[in-house]
Design a protein around this motif. Structure first.
Motif, mmCIF file in Angstrom:
data_model
loop_
_atom_site.group_PDB
_atom_site.id
_atom_site.type_symbol
_atom_site.label_atom_id
_atom_site.label_comp_id
_atom_site.label_asym_id
_atom_site.label_seq_id
_atom_site.Cartn_x
_atom_site.Cartn_y
_atom_site.Cartn_z
ATOM 1 N N UNK A 274 -5.856 22.069 9.106
ATOM 2 C CA UNK A 274 -5.196 21.833 7.559
ATOM 3 C C UNK A 274 -5.602 21.608 6.151
ATOM 4 N N UNK A 275 -4.546 21.518 4.936
ATOM 5 C CA UNK A 275 -4.434 21.368 4.258
ATOM 6 C C UNK A 275 -5.039 19.890 3.404
ATOM 7 N N UNK A 276 -3.636 18.997 4.669
ATOM 8 C CA UNK A 276 -3.580 17.951 4.467
ATOM 9 C C UNK A 276 -2.746 16.582 5.573
ATOM 10 N N UNK A 277 -3.546 15.419 5.745
ATOM 11 C CA UNK A 277 -3.145 15.613 7.126
ATOM 12 C C UNK A 277 -2.199 13.297 6.054
ATOM 13 N N UNK A 278 -1.469 13.416 7.586
ATOM 14 C CA UNK A 278 -1.068 11.828 7.001
ATOM 15 C C UNK A 278 -1.431 11.306 7.621
ATOM 16 N N UNK A 279 -2.134 10.137 6.801
ATOM 17 C CA UNK A 279 -2.517 9.527 6.838
ATOM 18 C C UNK A 279 -2.435 7.424 6.821
ATOM 19 N N UNK A 280 -3.086 6.213 7.910
ATOM 20 C CA UNK A 280 -2.676 4.826 7.764
ATOM 21 C C UNK A 280 -3.469 4.865 6.729
ATOM 22 N N UNK A 281 -2.869 3.967 5.597
ATOM 23 C CA UNK A 281 -3.305 3.229 4.165
ATOM 24 C C UNK A 281 -3.442 1.932 4.621
ATOM 25 N N UNK A 282 -4.488 0.680 4.635
ATOM 26 C CA UNK A 282 -4.085 -0.262 4.449
ATOM 27 C C UNK A 282 -4.702 -1.404 3.360
ATOM 28 N N UNK A 283 -3.972 -2.450 2.375
ATOM 29 C CA UNK A 283 -4.454 -2.287 1.036
ATOM 30 C C UNK A 283 -5.045 -3.518 1.564
ATOM 31 N N UNK A 284 -6.440 -3.902 0.686
ATOM 32 C CA UNK A 284 -7.781 -3.997 0.578
ATOM 33 C C UNK A 284 -7.723 -5.851 -0.160
ATOM 34 N N UNK A 285 -6.631 -6.016 -0.651
ATOM 35 C CA UNK A 285 -6.877 -6.367 -1.727
ATOM 36 C C UNK A 285 -5.545 -7.133 -1.873
#
Lengths: 357, 126
Positions: A274-285
């Motif tokens: 795979x070239x890309x993957x759907x990821x979960x991103x959490x903002x930390x500030x």
């Protein structure tokens, strides 16, 4: 074009704020998205999902036919069971994500996204095989989702019987003489059910569910609830240009099946990597709510953009999903999300955002 | 909807209260009800200079981000620090605790172009 569900008058009388969604006049909220979100996490909420499509498939060979059109293995469903699956184009891109319910040995209900009813029906119709009866009966049914820790009690009160214990089940039930499909699926991460009911009985069912303790909830809360669980939204997180493997939905793709449309493209993609993957991103500030199409940065470079985002009502911080290059689509990877020219610290986290016991 | 009598109003649903050449700006009760749950406020920078009717702040509900326009021209002299931890003050107390910024008027004559409480009441009851 503007459609109204059979519950439109109820939405208006309950103070629902009406917006256009995929050509439907739907309530985005009643009491407020935060309040409704909380009700579903702590008690129960009712959602009008009548805009979604109901397809019926029957006839000798239905199982094999669907297995040739959908990614998950339909044949492994027992009668009364359901599964999440995807319908792909030849390139392995997503036409729609849907749930298949096995009603009988060779009889199925498919519930599809509102925006894709016509496209899905055309696709299935174009691939129709002799002996298969395919019917788009979306105009005959309303549907109401009841979700939350007390949804089971709401069902017992309204239907006078117990809801199946397991998720992904379908039963036939009666509501005031109307034949209703009751399914234990949902889009919130909570316990609950969805009732697919003839339009003529929908308003009475809605009233009964509300009277039994379900709070009216709109599409706004539906979106924040599903995003906390990382459930993809077609059109935002899924598209004809993205495969289910990139979307992290490989669990719902059975590459061991004989064949299905898109399989060869997926197999090729899998072997190439795979070239890309759907990821979960959490903002930390502390940050503004994250929304779709916000740039995602790493190492001083904008590498992607969010496809969904929100300020998580449960967690209190920004959450988003984005397709990231695999090299950085790793748990713990630090990234930044840009909002109005300012970048906020975030990191790739394990799905879902909301951890359940 | 509450529309206090001692304020001036912009068509874009901001209010302004004038004291000693300084205008305190916020959004109206009608605006907060339309925007619903406010979860983030991005105030202007102190010292920033704006022309009347230009976007000076951003208010975000769960569902959408909305620009807030300064009703008058001038320099921002103070912002409301309480909104950082409690943006919902815009919902619960839009005319007092939920003020957004204070601006030193460069052209007090602009106040005459704003709406009276009566005119604003008429606007939102349309």
């Amino acid at each position: 074009m503007s459609n109204r569900t059979s519950l439109f008058d109820r939405h208006v009388s309950l103070g629902g704020r009406i917006v256009d969604f995929a050509g439907w006049e739907m309530p985005v909220q009643y009491s407020g998205i935060l309040d409704e979100h909380r009700a579903v996490r702590e008690a129960a909420g009712a959602f009008d999902i009548s805009h979604m499509g109901e397809f019926f498939v029957s006839g000798e060979g239905s199982t094999a036919w669907l297995d040739g059109l959908l990614t998950n293995r339909v044949a492994k469903l027992a009668v009364g069971e359901a599964q999440y699956t995807l319908m792909l184009n030849e390139r392995g891109g997503v036409i729609d994500d849907l749930i298949v319910y096995r009603l009988g040995d060779e009889e199925y209900l498919l519930i599809v996204n509102a925006a894709k009813i016509d496209e899905d029906a055309a696709w299935l119709g174009a691939h129709l095989r002799e002996g298969i009866v395919f019917a788009n009966r979306s105009d005959e049914f309303s549907a109401i989702a009841v979700q939350g820790p007390i949804a089971r009690g709401v069902f017992q009160t309204v239907f006078g019987e117990a809801l199946p214990v397991d998720r992904n089940r379908v039963i036939k039930a009666q509501f005031e003489g109307a034949d209703t499909f009751v399914v234990t699926t949902g889009y919130t991460g909570e316990d609950g059910f969805e009732a697919v009911i003839p339009i003529s009985a929908a308003t009475a069912l809605w009233d009964a569910l509300i009277a039994a303790g379900a709070k009216p909830c709109g599409l706004g809360a539906r979106d924040t609830l599903r995003l906390e669980m990382c459930y993809p939204l077609n059109g935002s997180d899924l598209s004809p240009e993205r495969t289910p493997l990139e979307a992290g939905l490989g669990f719902f793709v059975d590459l061991a099946k004989d064949d299905f449309i898109g399989k060869s493209a997926l197999a090729a993609q899998k072997s190439a990597g795979l070239a890309t993957r759907l990821t979960a991103i959490a903002v930390t500030e502390k940050s503004p709510p994250i929304r779709s199409h916000y740039p995602v940065w790493t190492h001083g470079e904008a590498v992607s953009e969010t496809c969904s985002g929100a300020l998580s009502p449960t967690l209190g911080h920004g959450i988003a999903m984005a397709y990231l290059p695999v090299a950085i689509a790793k748990i713990g990877q630090e990234v930044e999300i840009e909002v109005r020219g300012k970048r906020y610290k975030a990191s790739v986290v394990k799905k879902p955002f909301l951890k359940r016991n | 909807m509450n529309v206090p009598d001692d304020l001036k109003y912009a068509e874009s649903h901001e209010w302004i209260r004038i004291e000693n050449g300084i205008g305190t700006v916020g959004i109206t009760d009608h605006a907060q009800a339309e925007l619903t749950d406010i979860v983030f406020v991005e105030p202007p920078k102190v010292g920033a200079v704006f022309a009347a009717k230009s976007a000076a702040a951003v208010v975000e509900s769960v569902k959408a981000a909305s620009d807030i326009y300064t009703p008058v021209s001038g320099e921002v002299v103070e912002t409301n620090p309480a909104l950082e931890s409690n943006p919902a003050l815009l919902n619960t107390d839009p005319f007092v605790e939920g003020w957004i910024f204070k601006i030193k008027l460069s052209d007090p004559g602009e106040l005459d172009t704003l709406k009276t409480p009566e005119a604003y009441r008429a606007q939102i009851s349309e």
